[in-house]
Design a protein around this motif. Structure first.
Motif, PDB file in Angstrom:
ATOM      1  N   LEU A   1      66.560  29.727  22.234  1.00  0.00           N
ATOM      2  CA  LEU A   1      65.170  29.311  22.244  1.00  0.00           C
ATOM      3  C   LEU A   1      64.844  28.525  23.510  1.00  0.00           C
ATOM      4  O   LEU A   1      63.789  28.707  24.113  1.00  0.00           O
ATOM      5  CB  LEU A   1      64.865  28.468  21.005  1.00  0.00           C
ATOM      6  N   ARG A   2      65.781  27.684  23.936  1.00  0.00           N
ATOM      7  CA  ARG A   2      65.575  26.936  25.177  1.00  0.00           C
ATOM      8  C   ARG A   2      65.484  27.884  26.374  1.00  0.00           C
ATOM      9  O   ARG A   2      64.620  27.724  27.242  1.00  0.00           O
ATOM     10  CB  ARG A   2      66.724  25.949  25.382  1.00  0.00           C
ATOM     11  N   LEU A   3      66.364  28.890  26.414  1.00  0.00           N
ATOM     12  CA  LEU A   3      66.321  29.863  27.502  1.00  0.00           C
ATOM     13  C   LEU A   3      64.979  30.597  27.526  1.00  0.00           C
ATOM     14  O   LEU A   3      64.358  30.778  28.580  1.00  0.00           O
ATOM     15  CB  LEU A   3      67.453  30.879  27.358  1.00  0.00           C
TER      16      LEU A   3
ATOM     17  N   SER B   1      62.196  29.670  26.550  1.00  0.00           N
ATOM     18  CA  SER B   1      61.035  28.810  26.808  1.00  0.00           C
ATOM     19  C   SER B   1      60.711  28.683  28.289  1.00  0.00           C
ATOM     20  O   SER B   1      59.584  28.347  28.647  1.00  0.00           O
ATOM     21  CB  SER B   1      61.277  27.422  26.211  1.00  0.00           C
ATOM     22  N   TYR B   2      61.687  28.961  29.155  1.00  0.00           N
ATOM     23  CA  TYR B   2      61.395  28.787  30.584  1.00  0.00           C
ATOM     24  C   TYR B   2      61.673  30.023  31.444  1.00  0.00           C
ATOM     25  O   TYR B   2      61.415  30.011  32.640  1.00  0.00           O
ATOM     26  CB  TYR B   2      62.166  27.583  31.152  1.00  0.00           C
ATOM     27  N   ILE B   3      62.173  31.113  30.844  1.00  0.00           N
ATOM     28  CA  ILE B   3      62.428  32.335  31.610  1.00  0.00           C
ATOM     29  C   ILE B   3      61.235  33.270  31.499  1.00  0.00           C
ATOM     30  O   ILE B   3      60.681  33.468  30.425  1.00  0.00           O
ATOM     31  CB  ILE B   3      63.716  33.021  31.108  1.00  0.00           C
ATOM     32  N   ARG B   4      60.850  33.829  32.628  1.00  0.00           N
ATOM     33  CA  ARG B   4      59.693  34.724  32.677  1.00  0.00           C
ATOM     34  C   ARG B   4      59.886  35.922  31.761  1.00  0.00           C
ATOM     35  O   ARG B   4      60.958  36.501  31.683  1.00  0.00           O
ATOM     36  CB  ARG B   4      59.500  35.215  34.124  1.00  0.00           C
ATOM     37  N   SER B   5      58.812  36.293  31.074  1.00  0.00           N
ATOM     38  CA  SER B   5      58.860  37.451  30.189  1.00  0.00           C
ATOM     39  C   SER B   5      59.023  38.731  31.006  1.00  0.00           C
ATOM     40  O   SER B   5      58.434  38.876  32.081  1.00  0.00           O
ATOM     41  CB  SER B   5      57.568  37.517  29.360  1.00  0.00           C
ATOM     42  N   ILE B   6      59.838  39.650  30.503  1.00  0.00           N
ATOM     43  CA  ILE B   6      60.056  40.926  31.177  1.00  0.00           C
ATOM     44  C   ILE B   6      59.467  42.030  30.304  1.00  0.00           C
ATOM     45  O   ILE B   6      59.506  41.961  29.074  1.00  0.00           O
ATOM     46  CB  ILE B   6      61.561  41.162  31.435  1.00  0.00           C
ATOM     47  N   THR B   7      58.887  43.052  30.924  1.00  0.00           N
ATOM     48  CA  THR B   7      58.215  44.114  30.183  1.00  0.00           C
ATOM     49  C   THR B   7      59.178  45.249  29.847  1.00  0.00           C
ATOM     50  O   THR B   7      60.267  45.360  30.421  1.00  0.00           O
ATOM     51  CB  THR B   7      57.043  44.688  30.999  1.00  0.00           C
ATOM     52  N   TYR B   8      58.742  46.096  28.928  1.00  0.00           N
ATOM     53  CA  TYR B   8      59.532  47.272  28.562  1.00  0.00           C
ATOM     54  C   TYR B   8      59.743  48.174  29.772  1.00  0.00           C
ATOM     55  O   TYR B   8      60.841  48.696  29.981  1.00  0.00           O
ATOM     56  CB  TYR B   8      58.819  48.039  27.447  1.00  0.00           C
TER      57      TYR B   8
END
Length: 226
Positions: free
Chosen positions: A198-200, A202-209
């Protein structure tokens, strides 16, 4: 998880599931979602693990060995196009494995032989072991008797790829290697896996399919293969 249409409670359950070494099919059944949604959730979590693993370097007393994924004992020693060299490094306390890192190496480093050379291990050490703490011992994978616990971690990962996942191509191999490293390391620690993920997230950019399915494999060590 930014922009997801999947309920957050599903993500939280998936964070616990990732430590159980289940498949996307299993996750789809557990959550009651489509295979594509389960696959995307799993790979987004593995992407977070990959970004974290890229920043981690081994220190202290380090042991290194490796093998070639795709190689069967009854086949030739000459590499095939589908072969993928894998190196495993570990922080050791005597003969006890404390922390591992599994890395998919550039096939050009291995050359035409399926028996990895010390040069491959040296490249791994240059990128993944802290220079100021480096005490590195390397071991041959085939027939290795001097450090079986380290060999066993790699063997378990390869068996999981073959028997549970029914084989992996090079494109997503590193993501699953990071998954295996994560599961092993957390089995040795007292940390909460779900809280850590959850911590990871919270700060890592979302990646798309699209990024997950179209991104080509990049080797951190490819500059040494020129």
């Amino acid at each position: 998880m930014h922009g997801t249409r999947t309920p957050l409670r599903y993500w939280f359950r998936a964070m616990q599931w990732i430590g159980d070494e289940s498949t996307s099919v299993d996750l789809a059944e557990i959550l009651g979602v489509t295979y594509k949604t389960a696959w995307l959730i799993g790979h987004k979590l593995r992407d977070a693990l990959t970004l974290e693993a890229d920043d981690i370097k081994l220190a202290g007393s380090v042991a290194v060995t490796g093998g070639v994924y795709g190689w069967r004992c009854y086949s030739s020693l000459i590499t095939e196009p589908t072969d993928q060299p894998i190196v495993i490094g570990a922080e050791m306390d005597g003969e006890d494995v404390q922390f591992v890192k599994l890395v998919q190496m550039d096939p050009r480093l291995a050359g035409k032989s399926r028996l990895l050379t010390r040069y491959v291990y040296d490249v791994f050490s240059e990128y993944h072991v802290e220079a100021e703490f480096k005490t590195v011992k390397t071991f041959a994978y085939r027939g290795m008797r001097s450090l079986r616990p380290l060999s066993a971690v790699l063997t378990h990962a390869i068996n999981w790829f073959d028997h549970t996942l029914q084989g992996l191509g090079p494109k997503h191999l590193q993501a699953y290697l990071n998954h295996q490293s994560f599961v092993f390391n957390f089995s040795r620690s007292r940390k909460q896996m779900q809280s850590h993920l959850l911590r990871l997230c919270s700060y890592i950019r979302s990646i798309t399919y699209r990024e997950l399915t179209q991104e080509k494999r990049r080797y951190i060590n490819d500059c040494r293969a020129a």
